[in-house]
Scaffold this active site. Structure first.
Site, PDB file in Angstrom:
ATOM      1  N   SER A  94      -8.235   4.745 -16.668  1.00 25.57           N
ATOM      2  CA  SER A  94      -8.149   3.495 -15.805  1.00 25.57           C
ATOM      3  C   SER A  94      -7.787   2.399 -16.864  1.00 25.57           C
ATOM      4  O   SER A  94      -8.085   2.461 -18.164  1.00 25.57           O
ATOM      5  CB  SER A  94      -9.587   3.389 -15.417  1.00 25.57           C
ATOM      6  OG  SER A  94      -9.540   2.245 -14.404  1.00 25.57           O
TER       7      SER A  94
HETATM    8  C1  LIG Z   1      -4.224   1.330 -13.242  1.00 26.47           C
HETATM    9  S1  LIG Z   1      -5.684   1.436 -12.911  1.00 26.47           S
HETATM   10  C2  LIG Z   1      -6.078   0.442 -11.734  1.00 26.47           C
HETATM   11  C3  LIG Z   1      -5.993  -1.077 -12.086  1.00 26.47           C
HETATM   12  C4  LIG Z   1      -6.785  -2.011 -10.908  1.00 26.47           C
HETATM   13  N1  LIG Z   1      -6.121  -2.273  -9.761  1.00 26.47           N
HETATM   14  C5  LIG Z   1      -7.393  -3.070 -11.922  1.00 26.47           C
HETATM   15  O1  LIG Z   1      -6.908  -4.365 -11.385  1.00 26.47           O
HETATM   16  O2  LIG Z   1      -7.927  -2.836 -12.868  1.00 26.47           O
HETATM   17  C6  LIG Z   1      -5.611   2.993 -11.735  1.00 26.47           C
HETATM   18  C7  LIG Z   1      -6.853   3.498 -11.147  1.00 26.47           C
HETATM   19  O3  LIG Z   1      -6.489   4.536 -10.009  1.00 26.47           O
HETATM   20  C8  LIG Z   1      -7.752   5.152  -9.977  1.00 26.47           C
HETATM   21  N2  LIG Z   1      -7.658   6.587  -9.461  1.00 26.47           N
HETATM   22  C9  LIG Z   1      -6.756   7.681  -9.742  1.00 26.47           C
HETATM   23  N3  LIG Z   1      -6.632   8.482  -8.959  1.00 26.47           N
HETATM   24  C10 LIG Z   1      -7.294   8.108  -7.816  1.00 26.47           C
HETATM   25  C11 LIG Z   1      -7.400   8.667  -6.353  1.00 26.47           C
HETATM   26  N4  LIG Z   1      -7.010   9.744  -6.227  1.00 26.47           N
HETATM   27  N5  LIG Z   1      -8.053   7.616  -5.786  1.00 26.47           N
HETATM   28  C12 LIG Z   1      -8.390   6.520  -5.988  1.00 26.47           C
HETATM   29  N6  LIG Z   1      -8.121   6.062  -7.192  1.00 26.47           N
HETATM   30  C13 LIG Z   1      -7.633   6.880  -8.220  1.00 26.47           C
HETATM   31  C14 LIG Z   1      -8.091   5.527 -11.457  1.00 26.47           C
HETATM   32  O4  LIG Z   1      -9.591   5.803 -11.596  1.00 26.47           O
HETATM   33  C15 LIG Z   1      -7.848   4.045 -11.903  1.00 26.47           C
HETATM   34  O5  LIG Z   1      -8.964   3.375 -12.194  1.00 26.47           O
END
Ligand SMILES: C[S@@+](CC[C@H](N)C(=O)[O-])C[C@H]1O[C@@H](n2cnc3c(N)ncnc32)[C@H](O)[C@@H]1O
Length: 390
Positions: A94
């Site tokens: 993340s």
């Molecule tokens: C780049 S980060 C998000 C950034 C967030 N929008 C912020 O403002 O901090 C990507 C996120 O997608 C989540 N993620 C990955 N696979 C996922 C899934 N299948 N369903 C929901 N979330 C997911 C990860 O856990 C991670 O927290």
């Protein structure tokens, strides 16, 4: 509300400076987004982040580090969660997205204050906070597969007085409880658009996601729901998000199957093998054809690139000679580099179109059709029906 922003004096001047940087980087028609950046304390969502040192080890940067507060208000992505994989390597799971990219996406989605918005990938909760400021808490829905991430995001948002609907779960199924949504934004990349997202979007609604069909192959695509399809174009500027995971853990690495064939084909190429030297043809090569999953640097000077796909096919491209020619070796069931050559040729023949000339149509059977300029245009390719990450 216990205001956590009072304990860190100086943050609002830094947030105002960040808003100015974002305004320089993105042409935002809607100034309320900049106001949201100015008034949202990013440091509350990033109480610590991880930075890789020269040896590849991760340092933790928190309030005890003099660079923490300043870094949090830079227009940079910040790694905020790491997990250890089966080989003991730390994997980024993340991060807090680069603010200018986040704002570029929110702007592209043309979000109006009355819209209900679903975010896939809550992460730190920072983007959810921006959405709450713009649309009001009742209109904001956000889901993440990481249970700890959602629980800390919920606490941080509540400290600022925000109570959007947050859920732990696989966002590939959307969030049926809050549907239908006027807008869906995903902050993790997907190999295909899940059908649940289409079903949970209102007619005329917009969806923005990073579609990556293989290694670096794809970009942000903005799709509108029509009664019989989703359709739209890629955004002009390339961006990359971390891939969606199918579990609250590191997704195990899938090793390519061992090639049955010893036959190696040798050829020459003039194409630079680094994907970012031609991202559109790199996408076209993999769209509906091959998905490259492995990438490595080889040779004594690390100037040879090796790619592989899960069926055991591989190709290796060496450094250029004095005339710009590179040696290519290919093995396995399919000639991967040949697909790259074909895609480059086709792309050149069409005048080297940029991302915004490439479009995508998804029909209810899950077929993803890639096109140039118009839905009936050339460059047609069909991706596999959406199955979500496997
Ligand atoms: C780049 S980060 C998000 C950034 C967030 N929008 C912020 O403002 O901090 C990507 C996120 O997608 C989540 N993620 C990955 N696979 C996922 C899934 N299948 N369903 C929901 N979330 C997911 C990860 O856990 C991670 O927290």
């Amino acid at each position: 509300v216990n205001d956590p922003t009072t304990t860190t004096p100086g943050w609002s001047a830094l947030a105002a400076e960040l808003a100015r940087k974002v305004a320089d980087a993105v042409d935002l028609g809607d100034l309320t987004w900049l106001d949201a950046v100015r008034r949202t304390p990013r440091h509350v969502f990033v109480p610590r982040f991880y930075r890789q040192d020269g040896r590849g080890d991760w340092d933790t940067i928190g309030p005890g580090d003099p660079s923490w507060l300043d870094s949090v208000y830079q227009d940079m992505p910040l790694v905020t969660a790491l997990l250890t994989d089966e080989r003991g390597h730390k994997i980024v799971v993340s991060s807090s997205t680069k603010p200018a990219l986040m704002l570029r996406m929110l702007h592209a989605l043309d979000i109006e204050p009355h819209h209900r918005v679903l975010e896939i990938g809550t992460g730190t909760g920072y983007n959810a906070a921006l959405l709450c400021r713009h649309n009001g808490d009742d209109a904001v829905f956000s889901i993440d597969i990481g249970a700890d991430l959602v629980s800390t995001a919920r606490t941080r948002l509540a400290e600022l007085g925000h109570t959007p609907t947050l859920r732990v779960g696989d966002g590939m199924r959307g969030m049926p409880g809050g549907a239908p949504y006027d807008r869906i934004i995903a902050t993790c990349s997907v190999p295909a658009i899940p059908s649940d997202w289409t079903e949970q979007l209102v007619d005329g609604g917009l969806l923005l996601v990073d579609l990556k069909v293989g290694l670096h192959a794809g970009n942000l695509v903005l799709l509108r729901r029509h009664p019989d399809r989703l359709e739209g174009r890629f955004l002009p500027k390339w961006a990359a998000f971390m891939s969606a995971r199918d579990r609250d853990a590191v997704t195990p690495t899938r090793a390519p199957s061992v090639s049955q064939s010893d036959a190696i084909t040798q050829s020459m190429t003039r194409i630079d093998p680094d994907p970012w030297s031609g991202l559109v043809p790199w996408f076209l090569a993999q769209a509906g054809e091959i998905a490259l999953s492995g990438y490595g640097l080889r040779g004594p000077n690390l100037d040879t690139r090796r790619f592989s796909s899960l069926d055991g096919s591989w190709c290796q491209v060496g450094p250029p000679d004095a005339d710009g020619n590179r040696q290519v070796s290919e093995g396995g069931p399919r000639r991967l580099w040949l697909k790259v050559e074909h895609a480059h040729r086709e792309w050149n023949e069409h005048g080297q179109p940029g991302w915004d000339r490439i479009g995508l149509t998804i029909t209810p059977d899950g077929t993803h059709r890639v096109w140039l300029d118009t839905p009936n245009g050339t460059l047609r390719r069909s991706l596999q029906p959406a199955t979500g990450p496997t």
